[in-house]
Write an enzyme that holds these catalytic residues in place. Structure first.
Site, PDB file in Angstrom:
ATOM      1  N   GLY A  37      17.103  25.006  31.034  1.00 11.22           N
ATOM      2  CA  GLY A  37      16.970  25.052  32.486  1.00 11.22           C
ATOM      3  C   GLY A  37      15.573  25.104  33.060  1.00 11.22           C
ATOM      4  O   GLY A  37      15.397  24.882  34.266  1.00 11.22           O
ATOM      5  N   GLU A  42      17.748  26.605  24.661  1.00 14.70           N
ATOM      6  CA  GLU A  42      18.073  25.172  24.571  1.00 14.70           C
ATOM      7  C   GLU A  42      17.444  24.366  25.695  1.00 14.70           C
ATOM      8  O   GLU A  42      18.169  23.799  26.522  1.00 14.70           O
ATOM      9  CB  GLU A  42      19.579  24.954  24.703  1.00 14.70           C
ATOM     10  CG  GLU A  42      20.466  25.840  23.946  1.00 14.70           C
ATOM     11  CD  GLU A  42      21.921  25.641  24.323  1.00 14.70           C
ATOM     12  OE1 GLU A  42      22.695  25.453  23.399  1.00 14.70           O
ATOM     13  OE2 GLU A  42      22.272  25.691  25.524  1.00 14.70           O
ATOM     14  N   CYS A  77      22.471  -3.796  43.251  1.00 15.92           N
ATOM     15  CA  CYS A  77      23.144  -4.170  44.494  1.00 15.92           C
ATOM     16  C   CYS A  77      23.828  -2.981  45.157  1.00 15.92           C
ATOM     17  O   CYS A  77      25.059  -2.884  45.186  1.00 15.92           O
ATOM     18  CB  CYS A  77      24.132  -5.287  44.206  1.00 15.92           C
ATOM     19  SG  CYS A  77      23.276  -6.733  43.586  1.00 15.92           S
ATOM     20  N   GLU A  78      23.041  -2.056  45.631  1.00 13.73           N
ATOM     21  CA  GLU A  78      23.506  -0.885  46.369  1.00 13.73           C
ATOM     22  C   GLU A  78      22.393  -0.546  47.358  1.00 13.73           C
ATOM     23  O   GLU A  78      21.230  -0.453  46.945  1.00 13.73           O
ATOM     24  CB  GLU A  78      23.634   0.344  45.450  1.00 13.73           C
ATOM     25  CG  GLU A  78      24.621   0.242  44.330  1.00 13.73           C
ATOM     26  CD  GLU A  78      26.054   0.493  44.753  1.00 13.73           C
ATOM     27  OE1 GLU A  78      26.273   1.201  45.753  1.00 13.73           O
ATOM     28  OE2 GLU A  78      26.945  -0.047  44.078  1.00 13.73           O
TER      29      GLU A  78
HETATM   30  C1  LIG Z   1      22.136  20.736  30.094  1.00 16.40           C
HETATM   31  C2  LIG Z   1      22.143  21.897  29.206  1.00 16.40           C
HETATM   32  C3  LIG Z   1      20.939  22.361  28.660  1.00 16.40           C
HETATM   33  C4  LIG Z   1      19.600  21.758  28.980  1.00 16.40           C
HETATM   34  O1  LIG Z   1      19.237  21.947  30.323  1.00 16.40           O
HETATM   35  P1  LIG Z   1      17.775  21.552  30.816  1.00 16.40           P
HETATM   36  O2  LIG Z   1      17.807  21.842  32.276  1.00 16.40           O
HETATM   37  O3  LIG Z   1      17.596  20.100  30.535  1.00 16.40           O
HETATM   38  O4  LIG Z   1      16.787  22.395  30.082  1.00 16.40           O
HETATM   39  C5  LIG Z   1      21.008  23.432  27.784  1.00 16.40           C
HETATM   40  N1  LIG Z   1      22.187  24.018  27.460  1.00 16.40           N
HETATM   41  C6  LIG Z   1      23.352  23.585  27.979  1.00 16.40           C
HETATM   42  C7  LIG Z   1      24.601  24.273  27.588  1.00 16.40           C
HETATM   43  C8  LIG Z   1      23.379  22.525  28.862  1.00 16.40           C
HETATM   44  O5  LIG Z   1      24.541  22.116  29.378  1.00 16.40           O
END
Ligand SMILES: *Cc1c(COP(=O)(O)O)cnc(C)c1O
Length: 442
Positions: free
Chosen positions: A253, A295, A366-367
């Site tokens: 995130g 992540e 085409c939008e």
């Molecule tokens: C999308 C997602 C991420 C990565 O999010 P970012 O904003 O790209 O860092 C990590 N974990 C889960 C479970 C996600 O769905």
């Protein structure tokens, strides 16, 4: 606070070369377009590795930390190899993403499979390839996975995906008891899930809790609150069931800088908040420090990527906007038309005349909604100029489509004045390669 690469608008190797053209990774951008054509995705290896280094240094003070790259932001063999070399595991959400990291030679134990409606085929592939963790999202999947694991005579290592009641909208967030979200178990459903695992699902081994609270996050406090909620739950489950969960996965995130207005926090600042919150919560609730999994997707790969387009036609609306059309748009970057995402761009070739003009960059699809950038100042953009759009490494290629039956763009990796194709351009033949005409129509 030390600056980190995710806070930059442009790749770290971007500069003006002797010719006056822009360069990335020592490669002249105009020459790249002459060699490979446009639209062209360019990934700067030095920027990608620099972001990884930030993460590794920033989190090094927590002993049990595991970095997982969220493949959905960009899934290619070459970038997976680089991230593997940098010590990252992978968060994957489909058979395609599992297969990509597998083919990139990733240690499948360092892969987490995540998603709110994984199919039996996808779960089977995950089991066959030995994916390290499956983040189970709902009751249906618990049952499905346990049956599958039983048929393979395996014990599957799982996390429970939970919704901690925190939701981020970039600059603000809401915290409630329950959240209306399609992902994960509500906090009030955890006990039922845990009891099922303990009493009925003997082929599932629960290791910890997993959450992901949003994307393009600029606020650090949300991570503090998320960690506190997860640790409190782990302590409560220990007390109630004697369950020793020793992993928390707090998702991704962290935000990036798409335009000058955006000020994402440094990776170092986020890491401090996360580690301090974790140490504080562990002490407060009296549990052993768990292994921490993060992540990030966007903040790893976004800044390393730019997209190069050739400017074609233009249109001056009488008494209105000036539109400049490029040879790509919503099929290679759907984010502006999907959620009004903003981007920054520059002209990559040397311009004699640098008096600025306000124009709107229109895509070729085409939008009417295929507008890439509204009202941007550029030095009199004209036919044949090369437009370089910044921060397109994440959620561009991975969200690309063949809308209007246009071939997907190529991707090159640049480093030390060398460029290599990592995704080759689709041919017209590729586009029809899965089409079939039924015999009765012949
Ligand atoms: C999308 C997602 C991420 C990565 O999010 P970012 O904003 O790209 O860092 C990590 N974990 C889960 C479970 C996600 O769905």
């Amino acid at each position: 606070m030390k600056e980190s690469t995710n806070q930059l608008l442009k790749p770290i190797t971007l500069k003006k070369g002797d010719s006056g053209n822009l360069e990335i990774g020592g490669c002249d951008l105009v020459e790249l377009t002459e060699q490979y054509g446009t639209p062209l995705y360019v990934i700067d290896e030095a920027t990608l590795r620099s972001v990884c280094a930030d993460y590794k240094v920033a989190f090094s003070r927590y002993e049990k930390v595991n970095m997982m790259f969220a493949s959905k932001s960009l899934s290619t063999l070459a970038t997976s190899v680089i991230l593997k070399q940098e010590g990252f595991g992978f968060d994957v959400v489909s058979a395609g993403e599992i297969y990509t990291v597998y083919k990139a030679g990733v240690d499948m134990k360092k892969v987490l499979f995540n998603g709110n409606n994984k199919s039996l085929e996808e779960l089977t592939l995950a089991l066959e390839l030995g994916v390290g963790r499956i983040s189970v999202d709902n009751f249906f999947e618990l049952d499905l996975l346990n049956e599958l694991a039983k048929s393979y005579k395996k014990t599957v290592d799982i996390l429970l995906r939970v919704t901690p009641g925190i939701e981020c909208h970039t600059h603000e967030y809401i915290q409630t008891g329950h959240l209306d979200s399609k992902f994960g178990f509500d906090l009030t459903q955890i006990d039922e899930a845990v009891e099922l695992i303990i009493n009925s699902y003997s082929n599932l081994k629960l290791h910890g809790l997993h959450a992901h609270i949003g994307s393009q996050i600029f606020e650090t406090k949300v991570y503090h609150d998320e960690i506190e909620i997860l640790i409190k739950e782990i302590a409560r489950l220990d007390e109630k069931y004697g369950l020793k969960l020793d992993e928390i996965n707090i998702g991704g995130g962290l935000g990036v800088k798409y335009t000058e207005k955006d000020c994402p926090p440094s990776t170092y600042e986020i890491a401090d908040v996360i580690i301090d919150s974790l140490n504080e919560s562990v002490k407060k609730y009296g549990i052993e420090p768990p292994a921490l999994f993060i992540e990030p997707g966007r903040s790893i790969i976004s800044t390393a990527g730019v997209t190069l387009y050739t400017i074609g036609s233009s249109k001056q609306v009488p008494h209105g906007k000036k539109y400049i059309a490029i040879d790509g748009g919503m099929a290679d970057n759907p984010r502006p038309s999907m959620y009004q995402a903003q981007y920054s761009a520059e002209i990559a070739n040397f311009k004699e005349n640098d008096s600025l003009q306000t124009v709107t960059i229109a895509g070729r699809f085409c939008e009417s909604g295929d507008i890439l950038i509204k009202d941007i100042e550029l030095p009199e953009p004209a036919e044949g100029d090369i437009l370089c759009v910044y921060n397109t490494g994440a959620y561009n290629y991975s969200m690309a489509s063949n809308y209007n039956r246009v071939q997907k763009s190529q991707m090159v990796l640049v480093n030390n004045s060398k460029s290599d194709i990592i995704i080759s351009r689709e041919t017209l033949e590729d586009l029809i390669s899965h089409d079939v005409i039924p015999d009765r129509l012949k």
